[in-house]
Write a protein that holds these residues in place. Structure first.
Motif, PDB file in Angstrom:
ATOM      1  N   PHE A 111       0.905  -0.962   0.225  1.00  0.00           N
ATOM      2  CA  PHE A 111       0.059   0.338   0.354  1.00  0.00           C
ATOM      3  C   PHE A 111       1.043   1.446   0.482  1.00  0.00           C
ATOM      4  CE2 PHE A 111      -2.978  -3.442   2.076  1.00  0.00           C
ATOM      5  CZ  PHE A 111      -3.260  -3.500   1.162  1.00  0.00           C
ATOM      6  N   SER A 112       1.738   1.357  -0.373  1.00  0.00           N
ATOM      7  CA  SER A 112       3.012   2.556  -0.811  1.00  0.00           C
ATOM      8  C   SER A 112       1.969   3.493  -1.635  1.00  0.00           C
ATOM      9  CB  SER A 112       4.059   1.888  -1.172  1.00  0.00           C
ATOM     10  OG  SER A 112       5.396   0.749  -0.338  1.00  0.00           O
ATOM     11  N   GLU A 113       1.832   3.273  -2.258  1.00  0.00           N
ATOM     12  CA  GLU A 113       0.373   4.154  -2.909  1.00  0.00           C
ATOM     13  C   GLU A 113      -0.181   5.071  -2.304  1.00  0.00           C
ATOM     14  OE1 GLU A 113      -0.432   4.882  -7.198  1.00  0.00           O
ATOM     15  OE2 GLU A 113      -0.814   2.946  -6.958  1.00  0.00           O
ATOM     16  N   ASP A 114      -0.861   4.690  -1.226  1.00  0.00           N
ATOM     17  CA  ASP A 114      -1.614   5.544  -0.476  1.00  0.00           C
ATOM     18  C   ASP A 114      -0.804   6.108   0.610  1.00  0.00           C
ATOM     19  OD1 ASP A 114      -4.397   6.252   0.764  1.00  0.00           O
ATOM     20  OD2 ASP A 114      -4.033   4.499   1.713  1.00  0.00           O
ATOM     21  N   THR A 115       0.219   5.704   0.633  1.00  0.00           N
ATOM     22  CA  THR A 115       1.379   6.251   1.792  1.00  0.00           C
ATOM     23  C   THR A 115       1.839   7.336   1.103  1.00  0.00           C
ATOM     24  OG1 THR A 115       1.420   4.249   3.142  1.00  0.00           O
ATOM     25  CG2 THR A 115       3.165   6.400   2.894  1.00  0.00           C
ATOM     26  N   TYR A 116       1.791   7.138  -0.277  1.00  0.00           N
ATOM     27  CA  TYR A 116       2.328   8.537  -1.129  1.00  0.00           C
ATOM     28  C   TYR A 116       1.403  10.035  -1.212  1.00  0.00           C
ATOM     29  CZ  TYR A 116       4.859  11.530  -4.459  1.00  0.00           C
ATOM     30  OH  TYR A 116       5.425  12.046  -5.253  1.00  0.00           O
ATOM     31  N   ARG A 117       0.943   9.098  -1.482  1.00  0.00           N
ATOM     32  CA  ARG A 117      -0.077  10.021  -0.893  1.00  0.00           C
ATOM     33  C   ARG A 117      -0.419  10.912  -0.147  1.00  0.00           C
ATOM     34  NH1 ARG A 117      -3.044   6.396  -4.531  1.00  0.00           N
ATOM     35  NH2 ARG A 117      -4.277   4.918  -3.016  1.00  0.00           N
ATOM     36  N   VAL A 118      -0.328  10.053   1.066  1.00  0.00           N
ATOM     37  CA  VAL A 118      -0.542  11.413   2.018  1.00  0.00           C
ATOM     38  C   VAL A 118       0.810  12.397   2.125  1.00  0.00           C
ATOM     39  CG1 VAL A 118      -0.684  10.689   4.527  1.00  0.00           C
ATOM     40  CG2 VAL A 118      -2.021   9.208   3.589  1.00  0.00           C
ATOM     41  N   LEU A 119       1.638  11.327   2.318  1.00  0.00           N
ATOM     42  CA  LEU A 119       2.758  12.204   2.338  1.00  0.00           C
ATOM     43  C   LEU A 119       2.789  13.688   1.507  1.00  0.00           C
ATOM     44  CD1 LEU A 119       5.891   9.537   2.835  1.00  0.00           C
ATOM     45  CD2 LEU A 119       4.623  11.131   4.592  1.00  0.00           C
ATOM     46  N   SER A 120       2.139  13.585   0.345  1.00  0.00           N
ATOM     47  CA  SER A 120       2.093  14.826  -0.474  1.00  0.00           C
ATOM     48  C   SER A 120       1.414  15.848   0.653  1.00  0.00           C
ATOM     49  CB  SER A 120       1.420  14.402  -1.915  1.00  0.00           C
ATOM     50  OG  SER A 120      -0.071  14.698  -1.420  1.00  0.00           O
ATOM     51  N   ALA A 121       0.950  15.402   1.802  1.00  0.00           N
ATOM     52  CA  ALA A 121       0.063  16.483   1.994  1.00  0.00           C
ATOM     53  C   ALA A 121      -0.147  16.651   3.292  1.00  0.00           C
ATOM     54  CB  ALA A 121      -0.971  15.703   2.575  1.00  0.00           C
ATOM     55  N   VAL A 122       0.925  16.679   3.476  1.00  0.00           N
ATOM     56  CA  VAL A 122       1.945  16.657   5.511  1.00  0.00           C
ATOM     57  C   VAL A 122       2.993  17.765   5.358  1.00  0.00           C
ATOM     58  CG1 VAL A 122       1.643  14.511   6.486  1.00  0.00           C
ATOM     59  CG2 VAL A 122       3.303  14.236   5.680  1.00  0.00           C
ATOM     60  N   ASP A 123       3.439  18.162   6.159  1.00  0.00           N
ATOM     61  CA  ASP A 123       4.458  18.821   6.643  1.00  0.00           C
ATOM     62  C   ASP A 123       5.912  18.273   7.512  1.00  0.00           C
ATOM     63  OD1 ASP A 123       2.824  21.572   5.496  1.00  0.00           O
ATOM     64  OD2 ASP A 123       2.045  21.578   7.289  1.00  0.00           O
ATOM     65  N   CYS A 124       5.660  16.832   7.953  1.00  0.00           N
ATOM     66  CA  CYS A 124       6.642  16.569   8.769  1.00  0.00           C
ATOM     67  C   CYS A 124       6.138  15.103   8.776  1.00  0.00           C
ATOM     68  CB  CYS A 124       6.669  17.470  10.182  1.00  0.00           C
ATOM     69  SG  CYS A 124       7.957  16.239  11.150  1.00  0.00           S
ATOM     70  N   ALA A 125       7.026  14.310   8.873  1.00  0.00           N
ATOM     71  CA  ALA A 125       6.573  13.015   9.782  1.00  0.00           C
ATOM     72  C   ALA A 125       7.144  12.573  10.804  1.00  0.00           C
ATOM     73  CB  ALA A 125       7.013  12.156   8.152  1.00  0.00           C
ATOM     74  N   VAL A 126       6.617  11.341  11.097  1.00  0.00           N
ATOM     75  CA  VAL A 126       7.610  11.044  12.888  1.00  0.00           C
ATOM     76  C   VAL A 126       7.802   8.875  11.953  1.00  0.00           C
ATOM     77  CG1 VAL A 126       7.197   9.557  14.732  1.00  0.00           C
ATOM     78  CG2 VAL A 126       6.010  11.859  14.479  1.00  0.00           C
ATOM     79  N   MET A 127       8.849   8.653  11.756  1.00  0.00           N
ATOM     80  CA  MET A 127       9.487   7.962  11.526  1.00  0.00           C
ATOM     81  C   MET A 127       9.204   6.496  12.965  1.00  0.00           C
ATOM     82  SD  MET A 127      13.061   7.240   9.003  1.00  0.00           S
ATOM     83  CE  MET A 127      13.907   7.467  10.499  1.00  0.00           C
ATOM     84  N   LEU A 128       8.871   5.649  12.824  1.00  0.00           N
ATOM     85  CA  LEU A 128       8.823   5.019  14.141  1.00  0.00           C
ATOM     86  C   LEU A 128       9.867   3.559  13.539  1.00  0.00           C
ATOM     87  CD1 LEU A 128       7.414   4.752  16.609  1.00  0.00           C
ATOM     88  CD2 LEU A 128       5.740   2.864  15.281  1.00  0.00           C
ATOM     89  N   ILE A 129      10.800   3.247  14.200  1.00  0.00           N
ATOM     90  CA  ILE A 129      11.929   2.357  14.653  1.00  0.00           C
ATOM     91  C   ILE A 129      11.432   1.137  15.856  1.00  0.00           C
ATOM     92  CG2 ILE A 129      13.894   1.944  14.113  1.00  0.00           C
ATOM     93  CD1 ILE A 129      14.448   4.192  13.006  1.00  0.00           C
ATOM     94  N   ASP A 130      11.629  -0.153  15.467  1.00  0.00           N
ATOM     95  CA  ASP A 130      11.259  -0.852  16.014  1.00  0.00           C
ATOM     96  C   ASP A 130      12.518  -1.188  16.505  1.00  0.00           C
ATOM     97  OD1 ASP A 130      11.547  -3.811  17.540  1.00  0.00           O
ATOM     98  OD2 ASP A 130       9.851  -4.414  16.070  1.00  0.00           O
ATOM     99  N   ALA A 131      12.393  -1.474  17.974  1.00  0.00           N
ATOM    100  CA  ALA A 131      13.916  -1.242  18.907  1.00  0.00           C
ATOM    101  C   ALA A 131      14.824  -2.088  18.005  1.00  0.00           C
ATOM    102  CB  ALA A 131      14.701  -0.447  20.349  1.00  0.00           C
ATOM    103  N   ALA A 132      14.292  -3.595  18.673  1.00  0.00           N
ATOM    104  CA  ALA A 132      15.015  -4.540  17.996  1.00  0.00           C
ATOM    105  C   ALA A 132      15.925  -4.713  16.579  1.00  0.00           C
ATOM    106  CB  ALA A 132      14.243  -5.997  18.164  1.00  0.00           C
ATOM    107  N   LYS A 133      14.385  -4.127  15.112  1.00  0.00           N
ATOM    108  CA  LYS A 133      14.510  -4.712  14.084  1.00  0.00           C
ATOM    109  C   LYS A 133      15.924  -3.515  13.406  1.00  0.00           C
ATOM    110  CE  LYS A 133      10.734  -7.405  14.129  1.00  0.00           C
ATOM    111  NZ  LYS A 133       8.912  -8.260  13.395  1.00  0.00           N
ATOM    112  N   GLY A 134      15.517  -2.214  14.160  1.00  0.00           N
ATOM    113  CA  GLY A 134      16.025  -0.761  13.322  1.00  0.00           C
ATOM    114  C   GLY A 134      15.571  -0.940  12.526  1.00  0.00           C
ATOM    115  N   LEU A 135      16.268  -0.177  11.283  1.00  0.00           N
ATOM    116  CA  LEU A 135      15.381  -0.140  10.124  1.00  0.00           C
ATOM    117  C   LEU A 135      14.968  -1.314   8.725  1.00  0.00           C
ATOM    118  CD1 LEU A 135      17.707   3.488   9.132  1.00  0.00           C
ATOM    119  CD2 LEU A 135      14.925   3.738   9.807  1.00  0.00           C
TER     120      LEU A 135
END
Length: 542
Positions: A111-135
C-alpha cells in the motif's frame, strides 16, 4: 469514547489566517509493518485526551481495534491497509494551543501508493523504528519519499520495553544507512527490555514512567532531579548520563535549521503499547515540527498562506459509513480560510463545487467542520466529481501538481462472479479505482466485463475483492496474469507490440497506453529487436 473538537477562531482576515496556520501541525507516521505505528497513533490521541482508553491490536482475536484501523480487514488482521486522518485539539503543558492533523498510513509495502498520497499532504513525518529490528525495508522506502519531498523527519525508537539492540548502535545505523544525523532529545534509562524512563537531554531531568494495567490509560510520569534519579535508577542512570555526555561531545545536539533542512533528525525513545514517552513526542511535535508553509503550484510558484482558499484532494474513501454508503474526499487546505458552504472552483473542470457537507475526520468518526485553515484536512462528503490530485480554489485560480501513480508490478483479470450483476460490477470497479485502491487497464479485446487490475502489491487484490463482496455486494473472480513490468508507449507503437509474444497493450483510465511484459528479459529483448519503439518507465514516487 470522549472526543473534543479542535478549537477554531472565526474570522477570516489575513492576520487570523496566518495565526491559525501557525497553530497547525500536520504530520504522518511512517514505519515498517508491526513497528507499532497504529498503536502510537492511538497513544497520541490518548495523551491529547481526545479518547479515554487505548486499544492496541496485534492480530489476536478478542483484542480491541485501534481508532485509526476501522476497516473489517484491518481489525481481522491487525494491520493498517488504508490511510486515516485524525484531527484533534491539544494544549501543551506550557499552554501552547495546537490543532493536530495526524495521518496514519499503511505500513505494508503493498500500500505504498496510498502512503505516498498521504505524504503529499503533510509538513512533517514521524519515522517509527522497532528497537529490536532497526531500519527495515519499508521504512527505508518511505524515508526516500520523504527525502524526495523535503519532509523533515522526527525519529521515534519504539518498543523499548522489549529486548532489543543497543541505543548507540541504532543511532549509528540511522546515520550510516539514510544519511540523517540523529540528535536525541530523550535518552533511555535502562536497556531495551528494562525501560524505566528517559533522560531529557534538554533539561537533564529524569522522567520516570509508571506502568498502568495493559497500557490502556495514560502512564503517570514523575519528573525527578539528577540526584533523585541516581537513587532510583542507580547504575542505569549513570550509564544514561555517560552516554549523553558522549553524544554531546560528538555534537549530536538538536539544531532547528538542520532539522528543517532535512539533514538531522530529532530522536525519542518510547514504548507506545505502555504509553511511555508519548507525551514527550506530542510536545516535540508542538514545539519543533514545522507549521504549514506556502505550497508550490504546478508551475513552481508559491501560493501564500493568506491567499484566497485553495486545497488539493489527496485521498478518496468510500465504505466508512456502512449505513449511508457515502464517499469521502480528503482535501488538504493550502491557503486561505475555508467556511462550510463556500462555493469553490474545481480546477480540473472549471465548474463550481459546493462544500455544504464538510466534515472533520477522526478515524471512522466524523463531525461537521464549519471552518478550516492551512494545514487542516477537510472531509468532503459525496464528492463524486473529485479525484485524487484535484485542486479546489476560490477567487484566484491555482492548480497544484498531480499526484503520480506508482508503477504496477502485479496484474489480474477481474470478472463478476454473478454475470447478472454486470452493472454493479462496473460501478464497483469505477468507485475503487477512483479511490486509488487499484489501477484499471482496459482493451477492446478483453471488454468492459473483464478489465485488468494493476497493483503495486498482491494484497491490493485482496482488499479489492473483499470490498467488492462486502460493501458493494458483488463478489468477483480474479485471474492472475504473468506480467510483471509495465511501460508507457505511443499509439503508433501498439500494433508492433501487440504482435510480440508475451506482450499486451492496454489503456489506463487516464488515457495512458501501457505495454505489459512478462519479465525484464522479454522487455530487454524487444527493446533490442525494435529500438524505435518508445517504452518509457512509469515514474514512481521517489
Amino acid at each position: 469514547m470522549a472526543r473534543t473538537a479542535p478549537s477554531q477562531t472565526v474570522g477570516f482576515d489575513e492576520p487570523s489566517v496566518l495565526a491559525e496556520a501557525q497553530r497547525r501541525r500536520t504530520f504522518a507516521v511512517i514505519s515498517h509493518p508491526d513497528a507499532g505505528k497504529s498503536t502510537l497513533t492511538e497513544a497520541l490521541a490518548l495523551h491529547a485526551r481526545v479518547i479515554s482508553e487505548a486499544g492496541a491490536i496485534h492480530g489476536k482475536a478478542g483484542r480491541r481495534s485501534t481508532v485509526s484501523d476501522w476497516m473489517t480487514m484491518e481489525k481481522e488482521r491487525g494491520i493498517s491497509i488504508t490511510s486515516t486522518a485524525l484531527q484533534f485539539g491539544y494544549r501543551a503543558p506550557d499552554g501552547t494551543d495546537c490543532v493536530i492533523n495526524l495521518l496514519d498510513t499503511p505500513g505494508h509495502a503493498d500500500f505504498s501508493e496510498d502512503t505516498y498520497r498521504v505524504l503529499s499532504a503533510v509538513d512533517c513525518a514521524v519515522m517509527l523504528i522497532d528497537a529490536a529490528k532497526g531500519l527495515e525495508p519499508q521504512t527505508l522506502k518511505l524515508f526516500q519519499v520523504c527525502r524526495h519531498r523535503r519532509i523533515p523527519i522526527i525519529t521515534v525508537i519504539n518498543k523499548w520495553d522489549r529486548p532489543g539492540r543497543d541505543a548507540l548502535e541504532l543511532l549509528d545505523e540511522i546515520e550510516q544507512r539514510i544519511g540523517l544525523r540523529p540528535t536525541p532529545l530523550t535518552w533511555p534509562v535502562g536497556y531495551a527490555g528494562a525501560f524505566h524512563g528517559v533522560l531529557d537531554r534538554r533539561t537533564g531531568e529524569f522522567i520516570h514512567f509508571v506502568r498502568t494495567a495493559g497500557g490502556a490509560t495514560i502512564a503517570p510520569e514523575r519528573v525527578l532531579s539528577a540526584g533523585d534519579a541516581l537513587t532510583i535508577a542507580d547504575a542505569q542512570w549513570t550509564t544514561a548520563v555517560e552516554e549523553c555526555e558522549l553524544l554531546a561531545a560528538d555534537g549530536a545536539d538538536y539544531d532547528r535549521d538542520t532539522f528543517l533542512g532535512c539533514t538531522t533528525t530529532p530522536v525519542l525513545f518510547t514504548a507506545a503499547v505502555l504509553n511511555f514517552g508519548v507525551s514527550q513526542l506530542l510536545d516535540v511535535l508542538v514545539h519543533y515540527a514545522p507549521a504549514p508553509a506556502a505550497q508550490l503550484d504546478i508551475d513552481g510558484e508559491p501560493r501564500r498562506l493568506d491567499d484566497p482558499f485553495s486545497a488539493f484532494v489527496f485521498k478518496v474513501q468510500a465504505g466508512m459509513d456502512t449505513s449511508h454508503r457515502d464517499r469521502l474526499a480528503y482535501a488538504r487546505v493550502c491557503s486561505g480560510a475555508f467556511e462550510r458552504g463556500d462555493v469553490v472552483v474545481h480546477a480540473a473542470t472549471g465548474k463550481p463545487f459546493t462544500t455544504k457537507y464538510a466534515q472533520s475526520v477522526f478515524g471512522q468518526q466524523r463531525t461537521t467542520m464549519d471552518v478550516a485553515y492551512p494545514g487542516d484536512v477537510i472531509g468532503l462528503v459525496n464528492a463524486t466529481a473529485l479525484r485524487v490530485g484535484d485542486t479546489l480554489y476560490r477567487e484566484v485560480p491555482v492548480h497544484y501538481p498531480p499526484i503520480p501513480s506508482f508503477a504496477p508490478e502485479h496484474f489480474a483479470v477481474a470478472r463478476a462472479a454473478d454475470a447478472g450483476k454486470h452493472k454493479q460490477f462496473r460501478r464497483g470497479i469505477t468507485q475503487l479505482e477512483q479511490e486509488g485502491v487499484i489501477q484499471v487497464l482496459r482493451s477492446d479485446l478483453r471488454g468492459e466485463q473483464a478489465p485488468v487490475l494493476a497493483a503495486v502489491g498482491p494484497m491490493q487484490f485482496e482488499v479489492f475483492a473483499h470490498r467488492m463482496a462486502t460493501e458493494l455486494n458483488t463478489p468477483v473472480e480474479l485471474e492472475p496474469l504473468k506480467y510483471t513490468i509495465a511501460r508507457r508507449t505511443r499509439p503508433q507503437d501498439v500494433a508492433e507490440l501487440q504482435a510480440q509474444r508475451s506482450v499486451e497493450v492496454l489503456t489506463r483510465t487516464d488515457g495512458a497506453l501501457l505495454a505489459l511484459f512478462a519479465d525484464r528479459w522479454r522487455l530487454a529483448a524487444i527493446e533490442k529487436e525494435h529500438p524505435d519503439l518508445v517504452l518509457e518507465p512509469l515514474v514512481a514516487a521517489a
